[in-house]
Design an enzyme around this catalytic site. Structure first.
Site, short mmCIF file in Angstrom:
data_model
loop_
_atom_site.label_atom_id
_atom_site.label_comp_id
_atom_site.label_asym_id
_atom_site.label_seq_id
_atom_site.Cartn_x
_atom_site.Cartn_y
_atom_site.Cartn_z
N ASP A 80 0.83 -1.21 0.00
CA ASP A 80 0.00 0.00 0.00
C ASP A 80 0.86 1.26 0.00
O ASP A 80 2.07 1.22 -0.28
CB ASP A 80 -0.98 -0.06 1.18
N ASP A 91 -5.87 4.51 -6.04
CA ASP A 91 -6.57 5.29 -5.02
C ASP A 91 -6.86 6.70 -5.53
O ASP A 91 -6.27 7.16 -6.53
CB ASP A 91 -5.69 5.35 -3.76
N ASN A 130 -7.87 10.07 -3.23
CA ASN A 130 -8.31 10.48 -1.89
C ASN A 130 -8.89 11.87 -1.79
O ASN A 130 -9.36 12.26 -0.73
CB ASN A 130 -7.15 10.34 -0.90
N ASP A 189 -13.32 2.27 3.87
CA ASP A 189 -12.18 2.02 4.77
C ASP A 189 -12.68 1.40 6.07
O ASP A 189 -11.88 0.89 6.85
CB ASP A 189 -11.46 3.34 5.08
C1 DGJ Z 1 -7.26 5.33 1.38
C2 DGJ Z 1 -7.60 3.90 1.11
O1 DGJ Z 1 -8.98 3.72 1.20
C3 DGJ Z 1 -6.85 3.02 2.09
O2 DGJ Z 1 -7.21 1.67 1.89
C4 DGJ Z 1 -5.37 3.22 1.94
O3 DGJ Z 1 -4.94 2.74 0.70
C5 DGJ Z 1 -5.03 4.68 2.10
N1 DGJ Z 1 -5.83 5.52 1.25
C6 DGJ Z 1 -3.58 4.92 1.81
O4 DGJ Z 1 -3.26 6.25 1.85
#
Ligand code: DGJ
Length: 711
Positions: free
Chosen positions: A344, A460, A462, A528
């Protein structure tokens, strides 16, 4: 009155209609969506409901409102289309031009209705594809500018559907980070209800992109007529539900036009994304199974293929790891028996090493201190252990504390004249810019070129798009749409060069999951939050449209007061993975986990490719149960969870579904706490479905799994 005129008038009044409306039916095995061309040359929705046994019945029905209502004409409610013409006029009228039906090579059938404005000549093609066996229909449009100058598309829905029923109940699935997909139902009344998002990237963070519309009465799991819909678009979407003064409902779905008035030049065509929907007479459960079948067969990348179990290191290490630690975890993965190790976040960047989420994003070279021998050493270790290697990336994003930001601020979506603000300390790269598309493609391409052994990416995303301004775009109103198109351009290039590359769609949990993105991704990360109790709800919500095969479910230490068995059993209902310190597991837990992986591998064809029946909803009370049955009803797995049972409360039997009533089944409890099987009992399918079995108990946070085999 002149005699000649009065005779003519009398003849006209007495004459029967010269043309019967031309009927254009779109049909699946059980659903009919019917359009009609009226004498005035306009096209109306005539019917949407259970497919009529005799299509001649469509001829005697009355027309409903226009199929694709335009702004500025006789309708006073939400239009599907608004074009601001080159001369400033905001009205459009669409006349029928032609219709054609195409049988596609995959067995689906596309009906295209072509319309044009008699004054401005702009054209609209309304395409509707029917997937007969799955009762899934998709609808989208192509809008072409036939004026001499550019025109603005102010509203450009993919689909408009009309209903005329006594009552409507809408279920939405909203939430937040770690709280995705909560099911909430409300009765619709006069006026509008809008489900939309404006986050750009990570677009589903507060609202999953699908809804359930129940007709006449509140939605039920196994009965009643429900329509379920979702937009196949990895960006801002909007579903508008509007009830008019007569109680008619229109559902208008498409890209959210918020801050997205799109200008198209002379001769240019704007293609809207697909709205995907079904209509089921078997409640939410039937609608979900339609979606699952369609998704596996037609939409999800490698939808009919197998899926890998994995061990992820995110929650086991967060950013705190080095080569030695990872090598041990790879060996743990082997011991656990999973197919793959997934590295990860935290492996990259040197000037600003990715030691936290504050820096390094964008600099995709391995951190030398942590990984002196690079990713190569880890791929090699995985290969030595006979497992696969997967890698986390977040290539659309940048931390301001990075070399990428220092060297290429012109690639970043950010306001030139205001102070930047950050979501998770990062910004979004400007994917409307082809150079940025090259860069993002290059992240994957470079890694794959250097390390062909990388078998999987967790992609990902975010942050939503913040500080909305593109240094590249000439028209800022295009950014939300062009960002998504740029993303698809990158994903197309990856798919073309690496057609077998498996990828997980992740977005700070479940912030991104839709049926366009899933053309490129084999699976997605629903949340998550891996607390098994919460996951019972989250996975239930997502299962309204997404099959188990696409839902990654990992065993972690969220809610470690739940037994490892309980956590694993919940995760086994999706695509099983682990994100846990395997070397710290008590011996009995490790034994259970290893046993569960083996059993899961044996049962994958049932769980991942079978029909899913949500037998007892976690929303109903203190228990939950879900079952999976192979298409031929010969093999089934039933999961039963005692969440928070009350002392001495009455517990109902779990009544199964989807079995062959006349067959006999051997029923065995499997994956028991001590990794053993229970005694085999024999029942008829009829008994199991009518009387059921007492699968629930009074002990909190316990679970059981039963295997049913047809004799
Ligand atoms: C958000 C993801 O949902 C997590 O599973 C993980 O990969 C983190 N980002 C890592 O920054």
């Amino acid at each position: 009155m002149n005699t000649k005129i009065s005779i003519l008038a009398a003849m006209l009044l007495a004459a029967p209609a010269i043309h019967a409306d031309r009927i254009i039916p779109v049909e699946t095995e059980n659903v009919g969506l019917v359009y009609a061309v009226a004498d005035n040359g306009r096209i109306y929705q005539r019917y949407f409901g259970k497919r009529m046994l005799n299509s001649a019945d469509y001829n005697v029905m009355k027309n409903m409102p226009e199929a694709y209502i335009t702004s500025g004409m006789e309708d006073y409610f939400e239009p599907a289309l608004q074009i601001n013409h080159a001369d400033g006029n905001m009205s459009t009228l669409l006349n029928f031009v032609d219709a054609k039906t195409t049988a596609n090579s995959d067995g689906s059938i596309t009906t295209s209705i072509y319309m044009a404005d008699p004054i401005y000549k702009d054209e609209v093609a309304l395409h509707t594809t029917a997937y007969p066996a799955e009762d899934i229909i998709t609808q989208w449009t192509e809008i072409t500018n036939r004026e001499g100058k550019p025109v603005e598309l102010e509203r450009y829905a993919s689909s408009m559907l009309h209903f005329d029923r006594p009552a409507y109940y809408l279920t939405q699935f909203n939430g937040d980070w770690a709280d995705e997909g909560n099911m909430m139902e409300q009765k619709l009344e006069f006026g509008k209800k809008v489900l939309d998002t404006k986050l750009g990237a990570r677009h589903n963070m507060f609202l999953s992109p699908f809804f359930v519309l129940s007709l006449d009465k509140p939605a039920e799991e196994n009965a009643g007529e429900v329509m379920v819909g979702t937009l196949a678009w990895t960006g801002n979407y909007r579903h508008t539900f509007e009830i008019d003064q007569n109680g008619g409902l229109r559902v208008v779905s498409g890209i959210n036009p918020y801050a997205s008035t799109y200008t198209i030049g002379k001769g240019q065509t704007f293609t809207t994304p697909e709205f995907v929907f079904t209509l089921s007479n078997e409640g939410r459960g039937g609608a979900a199974r339609n979606f699952h079948d369609w998704a596996r067969k037609y939409r999800v990348k490698d939808g009919m293929g197998d899926r890998r179990t994995l061990l992820n290191n995110w929650e086991a290490t967060y950013f705190d790891f080095d080569e030695e630690k990872l090598v041990k975890i790879i060996r743990n993965a082997k011991e656990l028996g999973v197919d793959m190790f997934l590295l990860d976040d935290g492996w990259f960047a040197n000037k600003y090493p990715r030691s936290s989420d504050h820096q390094g994003l964008g600099d995709w070279d391995e951190t030398a201190d942590k990984l002196p021998n690079g990713i190569g050493r880890l791929v090699e270790e995985a290969q030595n252990q006979g497992i696969l290697f997967g890698l986390w990336i977040e290539p659309e994003m940048v931390n301001p504390k990075s070399e990428l930001y220092e060297n290429h601020k012109d690639w970043v979506i950010t306001l030139p004249n205001r102070e930047e603000y950050y979501f998770r300390n990062q910004l979004v790269l400007d994917l409307s810019n082809p150079k940025v598309q090259d860069f993002v493609f290059g992240v994957v391409d470079d890694l794959k070129t250097k390390y062909p052994g990388i078998a999987f990416f967790k992609w990902d995303c975010n942050s939503p798009i913040t500080n909305i301004y593109s240094p590249y775009e000439k028209n800022q109103q295009h950014l939300y749409v062009d960002y998504v198109r740029g993303l698809y351009n990158v994903l197309d290039r990856i798919a073309e060069k690496y057609p077998d590359l498996e990828m997980m769609l992740c977005s700070g949990g479940g912030g991104r999951c839709d049926y366009k993105a899933l053309e490129y991704f084999t699976e997605f990360w629903p949340s998550d939050n891996t607390d098994p109790i919460e996951r019972l709800f989250i996975q239930y919500g997502m299962s309204q449209v997404f099959p188990a095969k696409t839902q990654c479910a990992h065993v972690t230490t969220w809610n470690s007061s739940a037994s490892l068995k309980f956590r694993t059993d919940v995760a086994m209902m999706g695509k099983l993975g682990f994100d846990i310190r395997v070397d710290e597991l008590p011996e009995a837990d490790l034994k259970y986990a290893k046993h569960a992986v083996k059993e899961y591998n044996r049962l994958k064809p049932v769980i991942l490719d079978g029909d899913q029946y949500r037998l007892v909803s976690p929303y109903e009370g203190n228990y939950a149960s879900t079952m999976y049955v192979t298409k031929d009803s010969s093999h089934a797995v039933v999961f039963a969870f005692n969440v928070y049972p009350r002392y001495n409360e009455r517990r109902e039997n779990v009544k199964m579904q989807g079995l062959d009533p006349s067959a006999t089944y051997e029923v065995t409890e499997i994956c028991r706490q001590n990794a053993t099987k229970g005694r085999v009992s024999t029942y008829s399918g009829d008994y199991l479905m009518t009387v059921g079995l007492p699968m629930f108990s009074g002990s909190k946070m316990t679970s059981s799994i039963y295997e049913l085999v047809k004799k």
